[in-house]
Motif scaffolding. Sequence first.
Motif, PDB file in Angstrom:
ATOM      1  N   ARG A  47      34.583  19.260  54.421  1.00  0.00           N
ATOM      2  CA  ARG A  47      33.208  19.020  54.639  1.00  0.00           C
ATOM      3  C   ARG A  47      32.327  20.027  54.018  1.00  0.00           C
ATOM      4  O   ARG A  47      32.613  21.115  54.591  1.00  0.00           O
ATOM      5  N   HIS A  48      31.276  19.710  53.208  1.00  0.00           N
ATOM      6  CA  HIS A  48      30.258  20.649  52.518  1.00  0.00           C
ATOM      7  C   HIS A  48      29.297  20.025  52.253  1.00  0.00           C
ATOM      8  O   HIS A  48      29.262  18.848  51.364  1.00  0.00           O
ATOM      9  N   ALA A  49      28.040  20.686  52.380  1.00  0.00           N
ATOM     10  CA  ALA A  49      26.542  19.893  52.023  1.00  0.00           C
ATOM     11  C   ALA A  49      26.686  20.383  50.288  1.00  0.00           C
ATOM     12  O   ALA A  49      25.708  21.173  50.051  1.00  0.00           O
ATOM     13  N   GLU A  50      27.162  19.495  49.501  1.00  0.00           N
ATOM     14  CA  GLU A  50      27.198  19.816  48.243  1.00  0.00           C
ATOM     15  C   GLU A  50      25.748  19.393  47.506  1.00  0.00           C
ATOM     16  O   GLU A  50      25.511  18.376  47.778  1.00  0.00           O
ATOM     17  N   THR A  51      25.464  20.226  46.819  1.00  0.00           N
ATOM     18  CA  THR A  51      24.412  20.122  45.773  1.00  0.00           C
ATOM     19  C   THR A  51      24.828  19.816  44.373  1.00  0.00           C
ATOM     20  O   THR A  51      23.637  19.488  43.477  1.00  0.00           O
ATOM     21  N   GLY A  52      26.028  19.766  44.111  1.00  0.00           N
ATOM     22  CA  GLY A  52      26.290  19.568  42.604  1.00  0.00           C
ATOM     23  C   GLY A  52      26.960  20.873  42.159  1.00  0.00           C
ATOM     24  O   GLY A  52      27.530  21.571  43.032  1.00  0.00           O
ATOM     25  N   TRP A  53      27.187  20.955  40.801  1.00  0.00           N
ATOM     26  CA  TRP A  53      27.617  22.174  40.258  1.00  0.00           C
ATOM     27  C   TRP A  53      27.380  23.442  40.721  1.00  0.00           C
ATOM     28  O   TRP A  53      27.853  24.600  40.537  1.00  0.00           O
ATOM     29  N   ASP A  54      25.916  23.725  41.053  1.00  0.00           N
ATOM     30  CA  ASP A  54      25.541  24.931  41.593  1.00  0.00           C
ATOM     31  C   ASP A  54      25.882  25.474  42.962  1.00  0.00           C
ATOM     32  O   ASP A  54      25.852  26.504  43.278  1.00  0.00           O
ATOM     33  N   ASP A  55      26.591  24.380  43.930  1.00  0.00           N
ATOM     34  CA  ASP A  55      27.014  24.844  45.059  1.00  0.00           C
ATOM     35  C   ASP A  55      28.049  23.578  45.489  1.00  0.00           C
ATOM     36  O   ASP A  55      27.440  22.344  46.004  1.00  0.00           O
ATOM     37  N   TYR A  56      29.195  23.936  45.565  1.00  0.00           N
ATOM     38  CA  TYR A  56      30.138  22.999  45.987  1.00  0.00           C
ATOM     39  C   TYR A  56      31.547  23.747  46.431  1.00  0.00           C
ATOM     40  O   TYR A  56      31.880  24.855  46.144  1.00  0.00           O
ATOM     41  N   ALA A  57      32.420  22.799  47.497  1.00  0.00           N
ATOM     42  CA  ALA A  57      33.554  23.416  47.880  1.00  0.00           C
ATOM     43  C   ALA A  57      34.401  23.442  46.655  1.00  0.00           C
ATOM     44  O   ALA A  57      34.733  22.460  45.872  1.00  0.00           O
ATOM     45  N   ASP A  58      34.811  24.770  46.090  1.00  0.00           N
ATOM     46  CA  ASP A  58      35.708  24.780  44.877  1.00  0.00           C
ATOM     47  C   ASP A  58      37.154  25.325  45.169  1.00  0.00           C
ATOM     48  O   ASP A  58      37.651  25.476  44.144  1.00  0.00           O
ATOM     49  N   GLY A  59      37.469  25.429  46.504  1.00  0.00           N
ATOM     50  CA  GLY A  59      38.791  25.650  46.728  1.00  0.00           C
ATOM     51  C   GLY A  59      39.197  25.938  48.184  1.00  0.00           C
ATOM     52  O   GLY A  59      37.984  26.197  48.960  1.00  0.00           O
ATOM     53  N   TRP A  60      40.591  26.132  48.511  1.00  0.00           N
ATOM     54  CA  TRP A  60      40.865  26.573  49.734  1.00  0.00           C
ATOM     55  C   TRP A  60      42.164  27.162  49.472  1.00  0.00           C
ATOM     56  O   TRP A  60      42.746  26.806  48.525  1.00  0.00           O
ATOM     57  N   ARG A  61      42.589  27.939  50.448  1.00  0.00           N
ATOM     58  CA  ARG A  61      43.962  28.664  50.370  1.00  0.00           C
ATOM     59  C   ARG A  61      44.645  28.921  51.826  1.00  0.00           C
ATOM     60  O   ARG A  61      44.226  28.707  52.756  1.00  0.00           O
ATOM     61  N   VAL A  62      46.020  28.848  51.527  1.00  0.00           N
ATOM     62  CA  VAL A  62      46.847  28.942  52.842  1.00  0.00           C
ATOM     63  C   VAL A  62      47.317  30.580  52.710  1.00  0.00           C
ATOM     64  O   VAL A  62      47.698  31.116  51.853  1.00  0.00           O
ATOM     65  N   GLU A  63      47.257  30.965  54.160  1.00  0.00           N
ATOM     66  CA  GLU A  63      47.216  32.546  54.455  1.00  0.00           C
ATOM     67  C   GLU A  63      48.213  32.569  55.361  1.00  0.00           C
ATOM     68  O   GLU A  63      48.175  31.865  56.350  1.00  0.00           O
ATOM     69  N   THR A  64      48.797  33.804  55.542  1.00  0.00           N
ATOM     70  CA  THR A  64      49.735  34.160  56.784  1.00  0.00           C
ATOM     71  C   THR A  64      48.672  34.501  57.842  1.00  0.00           C
ATOM     72  O   THR A  64      47.321  34.916  57.142  1.00  0.00           O
ATOM     73  N   GLU A  65      48.815  34.678  59.192  1.00  0.00           N
ATOM     74  CA  GLU A  65      48.131  35.200  60.136  1.00  0.00           C
ATOM     75  C   GLU A  65      47.560  36.464  60.060  1.00  0.00           C
ATOM     76  O   GLU A  65      46.451  36.900  60.317  1.00  0.00           O
ATOM     77  N   ASP A  66      48.277  37.231  58.982  1.00  0.00           N
ATOM     78  CA  ASP A  66      47.825  38.659  58.737  1.00  0.00           C
ATOM     79  C   ASP A  66      47.200  38.600  57.415  1.00  0.00           C
ATOM     80  O   ASP A  66      46.806  39.722  57.011  1.00  0.00           O
TER      81      ASP A  66
END
Length: 116
Positions: free
Chosen positions: A41-60
């Motif tokens: 969930r993100h308060a997106e305003t369009g191309w100037d501010d949007y959720a553009d990714g996520w990543r999976v990481e180890t705990e370290d």
Amino acid sequence: MRTVLLGLALMAGPAFADDAVIEGAAARASASGWSFSVTLRHAETGWDDYADGWRVETEDGEVLGTRVLAHPHVNEQPFTRSLSGVVVPEGTTAIVIRARTSADGWGKDLYQLDLP
């Protein structure tokens, strides 16, 4: 003095609240690696501010996989996207997921997910 400080704190609050929020995640193992589904969930305003990714990481902090989000989801909140074929090191029992926005980069909040 206290009123002025409170007022300044309230004015500064929204500037720090623009990270994408990870509302949930699920993981599934298969012969070709792990698949992850993540709800953002993100308060997106369009191309100037949007959720553009996520990543999976180890705990370290080792990055195992990144899901790039190619466009804004202004009218689709929250939204879920998946990433498959992620190689998770043997013996790993939990991973963390971190979201990114086009305006602010990688967020500081981590979502911990215990692997089934």
